[in-house]
Design a protein around this motif. Structure first.
Motif, short mmCIF file in Angstrom:
data_model
loop_
_atom_site.label_atom_id
_atom_site.label_comp_id
_atom_site.label_asym_id
_atom_site.label_seq_id
_atom_site.Cartn_x
_atom_site.Cartn_y
_atom_site.Cartn_z
N GLN A 120 -2.40 -11.42 0.02
CA GLN A 120 -1.42 -11.91 0.99
C GLN A 120 -0.56 -13.04 0.41
O GLN A 120 0.51 -13.33 0.93
CB GLN A 120 -2.11 -12.37 2.27
N THR A 173 -7.64 -7.39 -8.22
CA THR A 173 -8.70 -6.41 -8.40
C THR A 173 -10.00 -7.12 -8.04
O THR A 173 -10.29 -8.19 -8.57
CB THR A 173 -8.75 -5.89 -9.85
N ASN A 205 -12.74 -3.47 2.75
CA ASN A 205 -11.33 -3.67 2.35
C ASN A 205 -10.87 -2.46 1.54
O ASN A 205 -10.67 -2.55 0.32
CB ASN A 205 -11.19 -4.96 1.53
N PRO A 206 -10.70 -1.33 2.21
CA PRO A 206 -10.40 -0.08 1.49
C PRO A 206 -9.08 -0.10 0.71
O PRO A 206 -8.90 0.71 -0.20
CB PRO A 206 -10.38 0.98 2.59
N HIS A 207 -8.18 -1.00 1.03
CA HIS A 207 -6.89 -1.07 0.35
C HIS A 207 -6.96 -1.81 -0.99
O HIS A 207 -6.02 -1.76 -1.77
CB HIS A 207 -5.87 -1.77 1.25
N LEU A 208 -8.06 -2.50 -1.26
CA LEU A 208 -8.18 -3.29 -2.49
C LEU A 208 -8.46 -2.41 -3.71
O LEU A 208 -9.23 -1.45 -3.62
CB LEU A 208 -9.34 -4.27 -2.39
N ALA A 209 -7.89 -2.80 -4.83
CA ALA A 209 -8.30 -2.21 -6.10
C ALA A 209 -9.68 -2.78 -6.42
O ALA A 209 -9.92 -3.97 -6.23
CB ALA A 209 -7.31 -2.58 -7.20
N THR A 210 -10.60 -1.93 -6.84
CA THR A 210 -11.94 -2.38 -7.16
C THR A 210 -12.30 -1.98 -8.58
O THR A 210 -11.71 -1.07 -9.16
CB THR A 210 -12.98 -1.78 -6.19
N ALA A 266 -8.63 -9.95 -0.83
CA ALA A 266 -7.61 -9.46 0.11
C ALA A 266 -6.70 -10.60 0.55
O ALA A 266 -5.48 -10.42 0.71
CB ALA A 266 -8.28 -8.80 1.31
N ARG A 274 -15.26 -1.38 -0.72
CA ARG A 274 -14.43 -0.24 -0.29
C ARG A 274 -14.55 -0.01 1.22
O ARG A 274 -13.59 0.41 1.86
CB ARG A 274 -14.80 1.00 -1.07
#
Length: 157
Positions: free
Chosen positions: A73, A79, A95-100, A69, A92
């Motif tokens: 920035q 990812t 950091n729910p906004h991250l591609a995993t 994350a 998730r």
């Protein structure tokens, strides 16, 4: 008793699904400082700098995903990956906004897919005397980096 990479990776699943995961991953405030430092180091040593909106990165063994994350920035499309469902759930949640991505590094085969591959304190590299496996993994990770020519082509489109 000899350990193998799969045995060591199984320990990760235990801490990821327990309430003690914070002791095994960097927090968001430290991640912000570390990401800037890592990028400054790579820039000084290699001359590489992320190109915002054009740089893709993969964090292998991302823990809670706070470093991935922080790299976002800095303009890197990150990812965050872990090898098991518990790790993906942790990322998730934190950091729910991250591609995993669920990723087994023993089967990694992303040829020239990434501009930046990050891996911090991944147990298969730091805790196991499995040199043949470690050599194979690192060789595949290097193959996963885009060549300068490929990166230039992508940025020009």
């Amino acid at each position: 008793m000899a350990l193998n990479i799969k045995d060591v990776a199984a320990w990760g699943e235990q801490w990821q699904s327990s309430g003690e995961w914070r002791a095994h991953t960097v927090g968001p405030l430290d991640a912000a400082k570390l990401a800037g430092g890592y990028l400054a180091f790579v820039g000084a040593v290699c001359g590489w700098r992320p190109q915002p909106q054009h740089t893709t990165g993969l964090d292998i063994g991302a823990g809670a995903g706070h470093l991935a994350a922080a790299f976002v920035q800095h303009g890197i499309g990150m990812t965050a990956s872990e090898w098991n469902d518990s790790g993906i759930e942790l990322m998730r949640r934190e950091n729910p906004h991250l591609a995993t991505r669920k990723l087994d590094i023993m089967a990694f085969d992303d040829h020239e897919a990434w501009d930046f591959i990050f891996c911090r304190e991944l147990y298969p590299f730091t805790r196991v005397n499995a040199f043949s496996d470690q050599h194979a993994i690192i060789s595949r990770l290097i193959d996963g980096l885009r060549s300068e020519e490929h990166t230039s082509e992508l940025q020009s489109h």
